[in-house]
Design a protein around this motif. Structure first.
Motif, PDB file in Angstrom:
ATOM      1  N   VAL A  24      -6.594  -2.767  -0.727  1.00 58.03           N
ATOM      2  CA  VAL A  24      -5.625  -3.660  -0.077  1.00 58.03           C
ATOM      3  C   VAL A  24      -6.346  -4.689   0.781  1.00 58.03           C
ATOM      4  O   VAL A  24      -6.065  -5.890   0.711  1.00 58.03           O
ATOM      5  CB  VAL A  24      -4.610  -2.852   0.764  1.00 58.03           C
ATOM      6  CG1 VAL A  24      -3.813  -3.757   1.695  1.00 58.03           C
ATOM      7  CG2 VAL A  24      -3.675  -2.069  -0.154  1.00 58.03           C
ATOM      8  N   GLN A  53      -0.308  -1.316  -4.844  1.00 56.38           N
ATOM      9  CA  GLN A  53      -1.539  -0.543  -4.742  1.00 56.38           C
ATOM     10  C   GLN A  53      -1.151   0.895  -4.448  1.00 56.38           C
ATOM     11  O   GLN A  53      -0.613   1.189  -3.381  1.00 56.38           O
ATOM     12  CB  GLN A  53      -2.426  -1.095  -3.614  1.00 56.38           C
ATOM     13  CG  GLN A  53      -3.722  -0.324  -3.427  1.00 56.38           C
ATOM     14  CD  GLN A  53      -4.566  -0.359  -4.690  1.00 56.38           C
ATOM     15  OE1 GLN A  53      -4.954  -1.428  -5.144  1.00 56.38           O
ATOM     16  NE2 GLN A  53      -4.845   0.806  -5.242  1.00 56.38           N
ATOM     17  N   THR A  54      -1.397   1.780  -5.406  1.00 49.57           N
ATOM     18  CA  THR A  54      -0.919   3.146  -5.222  1.00 49.57           C
ATOM     19  C   THR A  54      -1.830   4.172  -5.868  1.00 49.57           C
ATOM     20  O   THR A  54      -2.406   3.927  -6.932  1.00 49.57           O
ATOM     21  CB  THR A  54       0.517   3.300  -5.790  1.00 49.57           C
ATOM     22  OG1 THR A  54       1.010   4.615  -5.481  1.00 49.57           O
ATOM     23  CG2 THR A  54       0.572   3.069  -7.285  1.00 49.57           C
ATOM     24  N   ASN A  79       0.870  -1.177   0.000  1.00 46.63           N
ATOM     25  CA  ASN A  79       0.000   0.000   0.000  1.00 46.63           C
ATOM     26  C   ASN A  79       0.905   1.224   0.000  1.00 46.63           C
ATOM     27  O   ASN A  79       1.468   1.600   1.030  1.00 46.63           O
ATOM     28  CB  ASN A  79      -0.914   0.007   1.223  1.00 46.63           C
ATOM     29  CG  ASN A  79      -1.872   1.193   1.216  1.00 46.63           C
ATOM     30  OD1 ASN A  79      -1.728   2.113   0.414  1.00 46.63           O
ATOM     31  ND2 ASN A  79      -2.826   1.179   2.116  1.00 46.63           N
ATOM     32  N   ASN A  99      -7.511   3.245  -1.377  1.00 46.82           N
ATOM     33  CA  ASN A  99      -6.356   2.342  -1.467  1.00 46.82           C
ATOM     34  C   ASN A  99      -6.367   1.328  -0.323  1.00 46.82           C
ATOM     35  O   ASN A  99      -6.085   0.147  -0.547  1.00 46.82           O
ATOM     36  CB  ASN A  99      -5.055   3.147  -1.492  1.00 46.82           C
ATOM     37  CG  ASN A  99      -4.826   3.792  -2.834  1.00 46.82           C
ATOM     38  OD1 ASN A  99      -4.354   3.165  -3.762  1.00 46.82           O
ATOM     39  ND2 ASN A  99      -5.191   5.063  -2.954  1.00 46.82           N
ATOM     40  N   ALA A 100      -6.712   1.760   0.881  1.00 45.73           N
ATOM     41  CA  ALA A 100      -6.791   0.828   2.014  1.00 45.73           C
ATOM     42  C   ALA A 100      -7.877  -0.217   1.787  1.00 45.73           C
ATOM     43  O   ALA A 100      -7.684  -1.402   2.096  1.00 45.73           O
ATOM     44  CB  ALA A 100      -7.042   1.594   3.307  1.00 45.73           C
ATOM     45  N   HIS A 144       0.074   4.331  -0.595  1.00 49.24           N
ATOM     46  CA  HIS A 144      -0.596   5.608  -0.353  1.00 49.24           C
ATOM     47  C   HIS A 144       0.125   6.412   0.718  1.00 49.24           C
ATOM     48  O   HIS A 144       0.581   5.866   1.718  1.00 49.24           O
ATOM     49  CB  HIS A 144      -2.046   5.388   0.083  1.00 49.24           C
ATOM     50  CG  HIS A 144      -2.812   6.663   0.171  1.00 49.24           C
ATOM     51  ND1 HIS A 144      -2.837   7.430   1.303  1.00 49.24           N
ATOM     52  CD2 HIS A 144      -3.540   7.322  -0.757  1.00 49.24           C
ATOM     53  CE1 HIS A 144      -3.572   8.505   1.070  1.00 49.24           C
ATOM     54  NE2 HIS A 144      -4.009   8.462  -0.167  1.00 49.24           N
ATOM     55  N   THR A 167       2.583  -1.394   4.464  1.00 45.64           N
ATOM     56  CA  THR A 167       1.977  -0.067   4.360  1.00 45.64           C
ATOM     57  C   THR A 167       3.103   0.955   4.448  1.00 45.64           C
ATOM     58  O   THR A 167       3.734   1.111   5.500  1.00 45.64           O
ATOM     59  CB  THR A 167       0.936   0.146   5.472  1.00 45.64           C
ATOM     60  OG1 THR A 167      -0.048  -0.895   5.377  1.00 45.64           O
ATOM     61  CG2 THR A 167       0.266   1.511   5.347  1.00 45.64           C
TER      62      THR A 167
END
Length: 194
Positions: free
Chosen positions: A25, A66-67, A8, A21-22, A10, A43
Motif C-alpha cells: 500500500v 490490496q488484500t 488495505n 500488505n502495508a 488486511h 485501512t
C-alpha cells in the motif's frame, strides 16, 4: 492523471501482522503520487464511514484492493465492509439495483452498475506458492488460476460496471517469502500499468 483509491483489506492476526500488505500500500501510494496521481487510502482495520466510502468509490478512477487471501477469499473485516458499503451503494452510488427491469425480469442481471469507465486492480498476498496454480496435477486448485479463484471478487466490481486491470499476486509470503523481490515486481507492475 487518475484518482486512485487504495484499500488495505488486511486484518491483523498474531501470526500475520500485515507488514507485506502495508508495504505494498505504501509503495503504491508513494509511486502513484510521484507520477502525479491523487490517492486516498482506506485501512479496513481502522474502520470506515459508509457515506465516505461511497464518495471514495465515486471519486476514484481506479480502485486498488490490496488484500491477503484468507481461506481463499478476503478477510472477514473486508467482507463486512462490502456488506455495509456495497449494499448501501445499490441505490445508485455504485449501481442501480441489480440491473434488471420489471418488464424483463430474467435479463441483464448484474448490469446496473453506475461506475462505468472506472477500473479496479486486485493485489493479493498468498501463503500458497505460485506453482500451486495453473497446474492440473496440483491437489487443491486442480489447474485453476488466481483469477479463477477470485472470480467472485471480479464479479463484485463488474456488478458496479468497473473493468479489471491485470491481477498482481505475491506468493508463499508466510513460509518462503521474497519481500524485496515482491516489492520490486509490484513497483514494476505499477510503472507498466499506470
Amino acid at each position: 492523471m487518475s484518482n486512485v483509491l487504495i484499500i488495505n483489506a488486511h486484518h491483523k492476526y498474531p501470526f500475520s501482522e500485515g507488514r507485506m500488505n502495508a508495504a505494498l500500500v505504501q509503495s503504491a501510494d508513494e509511486l502513484l503520487r510521484a507520477k502525479g496521481h491523487q490517492t486516498r487510502i482506506v485501512t479496513i482495520d481502522d474502520g470506515w464511514d459508509v457515506e465516505q466510502e461511497l464518495a471514495n468509490h465515486q471519486w476514484a478512477d481506479i480502485v486498488i484492493l490490496q488484500t491477503p487471501v484468507n481461506w481463499m477469499m478476503v478477510p472477514w473485516t473486508f467482507k463486512k465492509y462490502m456488506d455495509e458499503v456495497y449494499t448501501a451503494g445499490m441505490g445508485g452510488a455504485l449501481c442501480k439495483g441489480d440491473g434488471r427491469h420489471h418488464d424483463a425480469p430474467k435479463e441483464n442481471y448484474g448490469a446496473g452498475g453506475t461506475l462505468q469507465g472506472k477500473r479496479y486492480m486486485l493485489s493479493l498476498t498468498f501463503n500458497a506458492p505460485a506453482e500451486s496454480f495453473n497446474a492440473p496435477d496440483e491437489y487443491l486448485f486442480q489447474g485453476k488460476g488466481v483469477d479463477d479463484l477470485w472470480l467472485p471478487m471480479h464479479m463484485n466490481f463488474r456488478f458496479f460496471g468497473m473493468e479489471a486491470m491485470p491481477t498482481f499476486a505475491c506468493y508463499d509470503v508466510m513460509k518462503n517469502g521474497d519481500f524485496e523481490g515482491d516489492l520490486a515486481r509490484f513497483q514494476s507492475y505499477l510503472k507498466d500499468n499506470f
